[in-house]
Scaffold this active site. Structure first.
Site, PDB file in Angstrom:
ATOM      1  CB  SER A 142       2.096  10.313  -4.426  1.00 33.38           C
ATOM      2  OG  SER A 142       1.923  11.635  -3.995  1.00 33.38           O
ATOM      3  CE  LYS A 143       5.502  13.806 -10.942  1.00 34.92           C
ATOM      4  NZ  LYS A 143       5.054  14.304 -12.208  1.00 34.92           N
ATOM      5  NE  ARG A 144      -0.896  14.697  -4.000  1.00 35.09           N
ATOM      6  CZ  ARG A 144      -1.114  14.384  -5.274  1.00 35.09           C
ATOM      7  NH1 ARG A 144      -0.834  15.236  -6.220  1.00 35.09           N
ATOM      8  NH2 ARG A 144      -1.629  13.210  -5.599  1.00 35.09           N
TER       9      ARG A 144
END
Ligand code: GLU
Length: 447
Positions: free
Chosen positions: A216-218
């Site tokens: 996930s980009k987070r």
């Protein structure tokens, strides 16, 4: 078979992410392997999410990775325009056609003027396709409600625009991420409604982190943007190599392959059904392999801006090459030269218990004192230092490990490392003498 035409269709919502880079790269490999065209199309219809510079940075990062393309907004091509917001009339035309055929309907807003156009989903129809990666997949239309083709602002939805574009741009194969699988039946409906041939679809598996969770980009534990790797001094050839193995492998499972070798070996039948794991250590390993294969001269050129940015003084080209040369085998990315430099040139160092015991047990004090005096009155090039180590051995009647290891520990703090004369020449006279003094002081305290 008609000429292979594939596309990478990013939304310009930010930097090039590793997952998007993989989509682009696999389409590129597919096109180049089959002698087809690779097109970049910008899907900018989600206006609120577009970012300024998003398109440029996507393209710049793709070029950096070593990809090129046949058609795109910046290059043009006979199927343009290649930005969806520049194609609104085209979408409107086909939406009108569906309205006329009774395959779509208007849904008016409260003002009684504005309307969206919804697609009339056929009842209880099976949509079956043979996915290049997963084999046969089947969906039934009863799970799909009438969906919007055109929003009331005249902008199409992704699922509508993508079909119009893929058809008009004569795309033969649609390779994209797994998250688009459930969009495929909706897109098939439009192809059929307009009487168009359906391209072949292939959905690549998700990329997971080392805990097997979808990347996930987070997720701050994994660096995920191509530009970040570029800035750290990862090599584009290594990134290309590594990304090509995210969900694909050659028959011999070889891991270090050039772009030409990958293009040649690329086989869509070998796209993996299992999630691709993003293995940071493997990336570092692949990159270090490419670094090792470089010449010291070329690597020095790459290292220079990193050192400059860290305000490290480059004394001369010769000095730079010595520095890069001694760390050549230890670097997994070029920017690491800064940390290696600092670790090497620190003013003081803590001797490990083992290193200190070595000095005590080998009566190194005398050796170091003699070595110190020789160094003090000498030039500081590796050529002039080398015989001084030997001379110290003669004067103190020591040789082999006690001699060389004592000199190394007392000047570098390490029991292992690159060539000692080169290391000392790089460290410079002041620092070497200071370190020897400190070590001798510690040894005096011991006796
Ligand atoms: N713009 C879509 C995305 O970025 C492209 C999907 C597709 O390739 O059809 O996910």
């Amino acid at each position: 078979m008609s000429k292979v035409r594939v596309r990478y269709a990013p939304s310009p919502t930010g930097q090039l992410h590793i997952g998007n880079a993989r989509s682009a790269l696999f389409n590129y490999l597919f096109a180049r392997h089959f002698g087809g065209d690779f097109i970049v199309r910008i899907e900018d219809t989600d206006v609120a999410r577009n970012v300024i510079g998003g398109e440029e940075s996507q393209l710049a990062n793709l070029s950096w990775l070593g990809l090129d393309w046949n058609e795109s907004p910046d290059k043009g091509g006979k199927y343009g325009p290649y930005r969806q917001l520049e194609r609104l009339d085209t979408y409107q035309k086909y939406a009108n056609e569906l309205l006329e055929k009774g395959l779509a309907y208007k849904e008016y807003r409260e003002d009684g003027k504005k309307f969206a156009i919804r697609f009339k989903v056929p009842q209880d129809v099976d949509y079956v396709f043979k996915d290049i990666v997963r084999g046969e997949l089947k969906f039934n239309s009863k799970d799909v409600e009438d969906w919007i083709l055109m929003k009331d602002n005249g902008i199409p939805t992704y699922n509508f625009a993508v079909v119009i574009d893929d058809h008009l741009m004569e795309i033969t194969h649609v390779l994209r991420g797994e998250e688009h699988i459930t969009n495929t039946p909706k897109q098939m409906m439009v192809y059929q409604a307009l009487g168009w041939e359906i391209p072949q679809f292939g959905h690549m598996t998700i990329i997971v982190n080392e805990q097997k969770k979808k990347l996930s980009k987070r997720d701050k534990n994994v660096i995920q943007f191509i530009a970040e790797y570029k800035d750290m001094g990862y090599l584009p050839e290594a990134m290309f190599n590594f990304i090509s193995l995210l969900g694909w492998s050659p028959t011999d499972n070889q891991e270090i392959l050039s772009q030409e070798e990958i293009i040649k070996a690329f086989d869509p039948a070998r796209l993996s059904k299992a999630p691709a794991m993003f293995d940071k250590d493997k990336l570092a390993y692949v990159n270090s392999k490419y670094i090792k294969a470089m010449s010291v001269d070329a690597l020095s050129e790459l290292a220079k801006p990193f050192l400059q940015k860290a305000n490290i003084q480059i004394h001369s080209e010769e000095w730079l090459k010595l520095l890069v040369g001694i760390f050549h085998d230890r670097m997994s990315y070029v920017g690491q030269i800064v940390d290696l430099y600092h670790a090497f040139f620190h003013d003081t160092f803590e001797l490990s218990e083992e290193a200190f015991q070595f000095l005590v047990e080998n009566n190194s004090y005398q050796i170091l004192e003699v070595f110190y005096n020789h160094l003090k009155s000498s030039d500081f090039t590796s050529e002039s230092i080398e015989p001084l180590i030997k001379q110290t051995g003669i004067d103190t009647q020591t040789k082999g490990k006690p001699l060389f290891m004592s000199a190394r520990i007392a000047t570098t703090g390490d029991m292992h490392g690159p060539s000692l004369p080169i290391s000392l020449a790089l460290l410079g006279k002041d620092l070497v003498l200071k370190r020897l003094e400190n070590t001798m002081t510690k040894l005096r305290g011991e006796s």
